[in-house]
Design a protein around this motif. Structure first.
Motif, short mmCIF file in Angstrom:
data_model
loop_
_atom_site.label_atom_id
_atom_site.label_comp_id
_atom_site.label_asym_id
_atom_site.label_seq_id
_atom_site.Cartn_x
_atom_site.Cartn_y
_atom_site.Cartn_z
N UNK A 1 0.79 -1.23 0.00
CA UNK A 1 0.00 0.00 0.00
C UNK A 1 0.82 1.27 0.00
N UNK A 2 2.14 1.16 -0.14
CA UNK A 2 3.01 2.33 -0.18
C UNK A 2 3.13 2.78 -1.64
N UNK A 3 2.10 3.49 -2.11
CA UNK A 3 2.04 3.84 -3.53
C UNK A 3 3.12 4.82 -3.94
N UNK A 4 3.50 5.73 -3.05
CA UNK A 4 4.55 6.70 -3.41
C UNK A 4 5.87 5.99 -3.69
N UNK A 5 6.27 5.11 -2.78
CA UNK A 5 7.53 4.37 -2.98
C UNK A 5 7.43 3.45 -4.19
N UNK A 6 6.26 2.89 -4.43
CA UNK A 6 6.05 2.03 -5.58
C UNK A 6 6.26 2.82 -6.88
N UNK A 7 5.72 4.04 -6.95
CA UNK A 7 5.91 4.87 -8.14
C UNK A 7 7.38 5.23 -8.34
N UNK A 8 8.07 5.52 -7.26
CA UNK A 8 9.50 5.84 -7.35
C UNK A 8 10.27 4.63 -7.88
#
Length: 103
Positions: A67-74
């Motif tokens: 659920x860590x979408x920001x880190x996933x996008x990075x």
């Protein structure tokens, strides 16, 4: 007049192709592991790029699942950069091989 059939292919005598000269050093006796090791020695940046791409993809998917979408996008952006690095390494390897074969 009947056309004659082309001569059968003989693996011991490869066909002559205009403008193509086979390399003097043939790698016929090496196995899969030997070929893999030789390719890594010839261009070590490609496996590094592949590992970087796989690592960024794996970590990005783990972050997405948590659920860590920001880190996933990075990490997905890092994956794109790693893929670009791998393609650049491949192209440099092709150019270096072409220059070596001309000498």
């Amino acid at each position: 007049m009947a056309q004659s059939a082309p001569p059968p292919l003989d693996p011991s005598h490869p066909p002559v192709i205009e403008g193509f000269t086979p390399s003097a050093f043939q790698h016929r006796d090496e196995g899969i592991r030997g070929k893999f090791n030789r390719k890594i020695r010839e261009n070590p940046l490609v496996p590094i790029g592949c590992l970087g791409t796989a690592g960024a993809l794996t970590y990005g998917l783990i972050c997405f699942k948590r659920g860590n979408t920001r880190q996933s996008q990075i990490m997905m952006r890092a994956r794109i950069l790693a893929q670009g690095f791998t393609i650049a390494a491949l192209m440099v390897g092709v150019v270096v091989t072409a220059i070596k074969s001309q000498k």
